[in-house]
Design an enzyme around this catalytic site. Structure first.
Site, mmCIF file in Angstrom:
data_model
loop_
_atom_site.group_PDB
_atom_site.id
_atom_site.type_symbol
_atom_site.label_atom_id
_atom_site.label_comp_id
_atom_site.label_asym_id
_atom_site.label_seq_id
_atom_site.Cartn_x
_atom_site.Cartn_y
_atom_site.Cartn_z
ATOM 1 C CE1 TYR A 70 -3.090 -2.998 0.819
ATOM 2 C CE2 TYR A 70 -2.729 -2.625 3.166
ATOM 3 C CZ TYR A 70 -3.299 -3.364 2.145
ATOM 4 O OH TYR A 70 -4.068 -4.449 2.440
ATOM 5 C CB CYS A 73 1.610 0.847 4.218
ATOM 6 S SG CYS A 73 2.512 -0.252 5.307
ATOM 7 C CG PHE A 75 5.141 -1.380 8.712
ATOM 8 C CD1 PHE A 75 6.135 -1.565 9.649
ATOM 9 C CD2 PHE A 75 3.850 -1.117 9.158
ATOM 10 C CE1 PHE A 75 5.862 -1.496 11.007
ATOM 11 C CE2 PHE A 75 3.565 -1.048 10.503
ATOM 12 C CZ PHE A 75 4.569 -1.231 11.438
ATOM 13 C CB CYS A 76 4.819 -0.193 2.032
ATOM 14 S SG CYS A 76 3.654 -1.561 2.298
#
Length: 346
Positions: A70, A73, A75-76
């Protein structure tokens, strides 16, 4: 990539240096990442690629990477920051956060997921910190990626809410021999410091994003306006996400504020975290990694970057001491050497 088999449990590697697993992090749609917001200018700092960095570039050309993500996001965003700084070319597959059909090949249902092809070997890497640790281990040691990922086995565990989650062993460790570790860190203190702050980014900093970007109804709507434009939604889903999602996340952010025991003014926690990070970096080095960013620098930058273009990001730059470091990070990533370019000298 429908033909990719679901991830199998990883085996333990005999003799690997292991540490207790940290908490696995689910990744949701937490905040937007807008690249057009540039009200400041960077200083004159510039990095010069070392022979070691050039050898990493050579290894990176052996990989074909696909990142399932995503865009909004954190974390991404951490993974993208790592890939960009290390000049690792990759394709992006934006995942529909409602149907998630793009990752139907995987039994692991969270993002980011990275699919890596090295020759005839096709590997799936899960969890942002595992992805970063495994790839850095590969680049430094030259071990086959197929072997490297066995150092980070998944384990099932129960979280505080009684829900079964997947945790990963050793997620902040780079699996290097003594010479490789000495070459990379120079000493145990630097390695310990990097691991500590990588975990801090996952365990604390990331939980400040949602309460800040969804702090008020207006901020929540502004966040989802970007999310539906940049994410992968159908027409009906986009409308529902923008208005229903914004309202839902505004309410959820209040629960997150209580769960993580944040102050009434959640901005104060954000500023405090930013200043704590700047203090840890110190005045005598541009980055925690010294003259170039280390994995902790990239993690903190990746998390904070998802707020760019929002009121929370503007406030953070105005009311904390993080702006000079942030701009140095931005420039370090923009000036990362190309995979196709090997300078003869500096």
């Amino acid at each position: 990539m429908p033909g990719l088999p679901a991830e199998k449990p990883r085996r333990w590697r005999s003799g690997a240096r292991l540490e207790p697993a940290g908490s696995a992090k689910a990744c949701g749609v937490l905040g937007p990442s807008l690249r057009q917001f540039r009200p400041w200018r960077s200083s004159g700092w510039r990095a010069c690629p070392s022979a070691w960095a050039i050898s990493e570039l050579s290894l990176s050309s052996h990989l074909q990477l696909t990142l399932y993500q995503y865009k909004t996001c954190p974390f991404c965003s951490k993974v993208r920051a790592f890939l960009d700084f290390h000049s690792l070319p990759y394709q992006v597959v934006e995942v529909n956060p409602v149907r998630r059909a793009e990752i139907k090949f995987s039994s692991y249902r969270k993002v980011p997921i990275l699919v890596a092809q090295e020759g005839d070997s096709l590997q799936q890497l899960n969890d942002s910190s595992v992805i970063i640790s495994a790839l850095k281990t590969y680049l430094v040691s030259g071990q086959p990626l197929e072997e490297v990922i066995t150092y980070y086995p998944p384990m099932k565990a129960m979280n505080d809410q009684g829900k079964e989650v997947t945790e990963f062993c050793n997620k902040y460790w780079l699996m290097l021999d003594e010479k490789e570790a000495q070459r990379m860190y120079g000493g145990k203190e630097a390695r310990t410091e990097e691991m500590k702050w990588r975990q801090w980014a996952d365990d604390w900093l990331v939980h400040l994003i949602s309460p800040n970007v969804y702090r008020t109804p207006a901020e929540a709507l502004a966040s989802f306006d970007y999310i539906v434009r940049e994410g992968k939604f159908g027409a009906v889903e986009a409308t529902m996400a923008k208005y229903v999602g914004a309202a839902a996340m505004y309410l959820i952010s209040k629960r997150l504020k209580s769960r993580h025991r944040l102050q009434d003014d959640v901005r104060a926690d954000l500023y405090e975290a930013a200043n704590k990070w700047v203090t840890a970096v110190g005045k005598d080095r541009p980055f925690m990694g010294g003259q170039k960013p280390n994995l902790a620098d990239l993690a903190v930058y990746g998390v904070l970057r998802v707020m760019e273009g929002l009121e929370a990001f503007d406030d953070l730059m105005r009311h904390s001491r993080i702006q000079p470091w942030y701009l140095r990070m931005e420039r370090a990533i923009e000036e990362a050497p190309s995979v196709r370019f090997v300078p003869p000298s500096c």
